[in-house]
Scaffold this motif. Sequence first.
Motif, mmCIF file in Angstrom:
data_model
loop_
_atom_site.group_PDB
_atom_site.id
_atom_site.type_symbol
_atom_site.label_atom_id
_atom_site.label_comp_id
_atom_site.label_asym_id
_atom_site.label_seq_id
_atom_site.Cartn_x
_atom_site.Cartn_y
_atom_site.Cartn_z
ATOM 1 N N GLU A 6 -3.646 -0.152 -1.826
ATOM 2 C CA GLU A 6 -2.611 0.747 -1.345
ATOM 3 C C GLU A 6 -1.252 0.377 -1.927
ATOM 4 O OE1 GLU A 6 -4.894 0.864 2.974
ATOM 5 O OE2 GLU A 6 -3.159 -0.395 2.567
ATOM 6 N N SER A 7 -0.415 1.375 -2.041
ATOM 7 C CA SER A 7 0.958 1.138 -2.449
ATOM 8 C C SER A 7 1.841 2.179 -1.784
ATOM 9 C CB SER A 7 1.108 1.204 -3.972
ATOM 10 O OG SER A 7 0.725 2.479 -4.447
ATOM 11 N N CYS A 22 -3.370 5.393 -2.684
ATOM 12 C CA CYS A 22 -4.539 4.533 -2.511
ATOM 13 C C CYS A 22 -5.444 4.724 -3.719
ATOM 14 C CB CYS A 22 -5.281 4.895 -1.231
ATOM 15 S SG CYS A 22 -6.764 3.919 -0.929
ATOM 16 N N THR A 77 -7.605 8.133 -7.158
ATOM 17 C CA THR A 77 -6.404 7.915 -6.353
ATOM 18 C C THR A 77 -6.189 9.056 -5.368
ATOM 19 O OG1 THR A 77 -5.337 6.660 -8.120
ATOM 20 C CG2 THR A 77 -3.906 7.586 -6.428
ATOM 21 N N THR A 112 -0.447 -0.744 4.858
ATOM 22 C CA THR A 112 0.952 -0.769 4.425
ATOM 23 C C THR A 112 1.806 -0.221 5.557
ATOM 24 O OG1 THR A 112 2.482 -0.088 2.667
ATOM 25 C CG2 THR A 112 0.834 1.522 3.323
#
Length: 118
Positions: A6-7, A22, A77, A112
Amino acid sequence: QVQLVESGGGSAHTGGSLSLSCKTSESFYGFNVMGWYRQGAGNQREPVARISSGGKPNYADSVKGRFTISGDNSKNTVTLRMGSLKPEDTGVYYCGLTTSWDTPVEYWGQGTRVTVSS
């Protein structure tokens, strides 16, 4: 073993926007549903937005019209764009991967944090 990375996330004020991404370690196909779940103060993870491998989205009532989920199968993604943020959107967001809308999540990301302040 499928890995989800995740970001995104972070902090925003009420009315602001944030994005979460993700990425899976392998092709999204084979797992039919991928999406985002929020764990709030109650410590229960609840689905926020999910998308099928065919591109059909599903949203929690609380985020309809404000959040948009999209998938890119070529990049493995899924992205969640969160707009018109509210303090109640605060929590730890987890990416989850499963085989259908009704089956438990089989793979989780690390989580996150999203914090929305008024």
